[in-house]
Design an enzyme around this catalytic site. Sequence first.
Site, PDB file in Angstrom:
ATOM      1  N   CYS A 299       0.793  -1.236   0.000  1.00 38.39           N
ATOM      2  CA  CYS A 299       0.000   0.000   0.000  1.00 38.39           C
ATOM      3  C   CYS A 299       0.824   1.286   0.000  1.00 38.39           C
ATOM      4  CB  CYS A 299      -0.961   0.004   1.180  1.00 38.39           C
ATOM      5  SG  CYS A 299      -2.272  -1.207   0.978  1.00 38.39           S
TER       6      CYS A 299
HETATM    7  N1  LIG Z   1      -3.517  -5.261   1.383  1.00 38.19           N
HETATM    8  C1  LIG Z   1      -3.820  -4.290   2.220  1.00 38.19           C
HETATM    9  O1  LIG Z   1      -3.342  -4.244   3.346  1.00 38.19           O
HETATM   10  C2  LIG Z   1      -4.796  -3.217   1.822  1.00 38.19           C
HETATM   11  C3  LIG Z   1      -5.307  -2.344   2.812  1.00 38.19           C
HETATM   12  C4  LIG Z   1      -6.194  -1.352   2.428  1.00 38.19           C
HETATM   13  C5  LIG Z   1      -6.544  -1.186   1.104  1.00 38.19           C
HETATM   14  N2  LIG Z   1      -6.018  -2.032   0.162  1.00 38.19           N
HETATM   15  C6  LIG Z   1      -6.438  -1.846  -1.233  1.00 38.19           C
HETATM   16  O2  LIG Z   1      -7.404  -2.851  -1.526  1.00 38.19           O
HETATM   17  C7  LIG Z   1      -7.262  -3.301  -2.874  1.00 38.19           C
HETATM   18  C8  LIG Z   1      -6.996  -4.801  -2.907  1.00 38.19           C
HETATM   19  O3  LIG Z   1      -5.758  -5.053  -2.267  1.00 38.19           O
HETATM   20  P1  LIG Z   1      -5.291  -6.545  -1.892  1.00 38.19           P
HETATM   21  O4  LIG Z   1      -4.006  -6.400  -1.153  1.00 38.19           O
HETATM   22  O5  LIG Z   1      -6.432  -7.275  -1.300  1.00 38.19           O
HETATM   23  O6  LIG Z   1      -4.998  -7.097  -3.373  1.00 38.19           O
HETATM   24  P2  LIG Z   1      -4.592  -8.582  -3.779  1.00 38.19           P
HETATM   25  O7  LIG Z   1      -3.669  -8.446  -4.899  1.00 38.19           O
HETATM   26  O8  LIG Z   1      -4.187  -9.357  -2.562  1.00 38.19           O
HETATM   27  O9  LIG Z   1      -5.960  -9.227  -4.278  1.00 38.19           O
HETATM   28  C9  LIG Z   1      -6.648  -8.804  -5.414  1.00 38.19           C
HETATM   29  C10 LIG Z   1      -7.496  -9.967  -5.911  1.00 38.19           C
HETATM   30  O10 LIG Z   1      -8.341  -9.499  -6.979  1.00 38.19           O
HETATM   31  C11 LIG Z   1      -8.425 -10.557  -7.938  1.00 38.19           C
HETATM   32  N3  LIG Z   1      -8.875  -9.997  -9.214  1.00 38.19           N
HETATM   33  C12 LIG Z   1      -8.184  -9.248 -10.109  1.00 38.19           C
HETATM   34  N4  LIG Z   1      -8.971  -8.924 -11.136  1.00 38.19           N
HETATM   35  C13 LIG Z   1     -10.188  -9.459 -10.901  1.00 38.19           C
HETATM   36  C14 LIG Z   1     -11.423  -9.459 -11.589  1.00 38.19           C
HETATM   37  N5  LIG Z   1     -11.565  -8.810 -12.749  1.00 38.19           N
HETATM   38  N6  LIG Z   1     -12.471 -10.119 -11.056  1.00 38.19           N
HETATM   39  C15 LIG Z   1     -12.343 -10.768  -9.879  1.00 38.19           C
HETATM   40  N7  LIG Z   1     -11.187 -10.815  -9.173  1.00 38.19           N
HETATM   41  C16 LIG Z   1     -10.127 -10.159  -9.670  1.00 38.19           C
HETATM   42  C17 LIG Z   1      -7.026 -11.136  -7.945  1.00 38.19           C
HETATM   43  O11 LIG Z   1      -7.021 -12.440  -8.523  1.00 38.19           O
HETATM   44  C18 LIG Z   1      -6.680 -11.128  -6.467  1.00 38.19           C
HETATM   45  O12 LIG Z   1      -7.065 -12.331  -5.826  1.00 38.19           O
HETATM   46  C19 LIG Z   1      -6.127  -2.454  -3.469  1.00 38.19           C
HETATM   47  O13 LIG Z   1      -6.689  -1.334  -4.097  1.00 38.19           O
HETATM   48  C20 LIG Z   1      -5.337  -2.032  -2.248  1.00 38.19           C
HETATM   49  O14 LIG Z   1      -4.643  -0.828  -2.466  1.00 38.19           O
HETATM   50  C21 LIG Z   1      -5.169  -3.049   0.496  1.00 38.19           C
END
Ligand SMILES: NC(=O)c1ccc[n+]([C@@H]2O[C@H](COP(=O)([O-])OP(=O)(O)OC[C@H]3O[C@@H](n4cnc5c(N)ncnc54)[C@H](O)[C@@H]3O)[C@@H](O)[C@H]2O)c1
Length: 442
Positions: free
Chosen positions: A260
């Site tokens: 992030c």
């Molecule tokens: N990881 C954190 O700590 C955190 C905290 C707050 C906010 N965020 C935000 O949340 C969002 C997600 O982060 P994350 O770490 O969970 O990401 P991640 O990469 O762990 O997971 C994303 C998931 O989305 C799936 N995906 C991609 N395209 C897709 C589609 N078209 N249809 C269905 N699934 C699809 C991927 O296969 C993956 O499993 C980001 O914008 C991130 O900035 C993350």
Amino acid sequence: MKISVIGTGYVGLIQSVGLSEFGYNVVGIDIDESKIKQLNRGECPLYEEGVEELLNKHVGKNLRFTTSYDEIKDSDVIFLCVGTPQDEEGNADLRFIYSATESIRKKLDGNYKVIVIKSTVPIGTNRKIKEMLKDCNVDVVSNPEFLREGLALNDFLNPDRIVLGFENLNNPRPIEIMKEAYSYFSDKNVPFIITDWESSELIKYAANSFLATKISFINELSKLADVVGGDIKTISRAMGFDERIGNKFLNAGIGYGGSCFPKDVKALIKQFENNNIEPKLIRATDEVNEEQIYWFLNKIKKYYNNLNGKTFAILGLAFKPNTDDLRESRGIKLIELLLEEGAIVKCFDYVEKARENTINRYKFDKSKAFYGYNLYLFEDIYKTVENVDGIIITTEYSNLNEEDWNKIGNLVRNKVVFDGRNILDKNKIKNLGFKYFGVGRN
Ligand SMILES: NC(=O)c1ccc[n+]([C@@H]2O[C@H](COP(=O)([O-])OP(=O)(O)OC[C@H]3O[C@@H](n4cnc5c(N)ncnc54)[C@H](O)[C@@H]3O)[C@@H](O)[C@H]2O)c1
């Protein structure tokens, strides 16, 4: 209430198991087939305390996972939690968000739904998504996520605040639905910030960039402490007692990493630039962070003169404790810099999944490696430190203090510790005959 969660990564999976714990019928949708199969078997693909237990409690009952967007037809609320990584220029890459929106659009059948954007997205994205869905019977809500990896389930259940951004604050329908979906939080008196899309989107970037700035501030200061002599840990502790400052995110180290902060700071810089505003402070935050690891590497180089052929133990692979996430990990970055210098690296992490992810990243089978077979991975900290010329701490594991440093002292070739997280009790280590180099703290 029936709910779909699109994307089952760190955010989407926690959202799915958390909402199923509240009693809702939840379907998690992801394009990654193997992940979906794993989840339906009750296996958690990521390391996060308590998640596998909740997964097993609900999967096959009020929680299931699928790759099919058909399932959104029955949902009242659809949460979008797909990744928004950094593109080549530093912008947030919105490919996944837009392709997921398009997949939703194709399945909408005229029944009213609320589409909630939990992914971190630049200002204007919720508006763009609504534009893509303009002929559909939907409202789009911005609901940024603030959970911290390593504490994700706890943060989901005990948020500091819930931020909700709406297109039109005079339209009660999506507001009421979101309040119902999140009634667990209002019952616990969690503050709700009800605002417009743009403010909500910016709140997320502002919060992450502010925390990153605190880290870069103390990291910049640590360089001066290094040179003039001073203990940055004592300095930040003293600063932190002032409650206007606070003691969180004020530990000097080798810089922030993770999925992030680095990308969100860079994406905020781009949003300033795209609006022709110079982002002076936030750009400096990013630059200080990028440089910090080189400052630390130089300290190591200065001690040895030449790193070629020297062996190091790297303690910490994940970007922070209690997660398996290697994204932008400073430990991984340092490994690569040391290998480029011709060093031999023996690495270790307490979290088994972080070690597995490292094996997958470098495609080595435990003791074979890349870069001329110079990288080795161990499951045991004592094997990691055997015959090394120096120990380098890269992840903030406080339990490192509980290790037997007497035994470690007998195993290493050279009793030197470079503490990239200022986590060790330096007096104890020095009394055992180690040379100690922290960050702004020697
Ligand atoms: N990881 C954190 O700590 C955190 C905290 C707050 C906010 N965020 C935000 O949340 C969002 C997600 O982060 P994350 O770490 O969970 O990401 P991640 O990469 O762990 O997971 C994303 C998931 O989305 C799936 N995906 C991609 N395209 C897709 C589609 N078209 N249809 C269905 N699934 C699809 C991927 O296969 C993956 O499993 C980001 O914008 C991130 O900035 C993350």
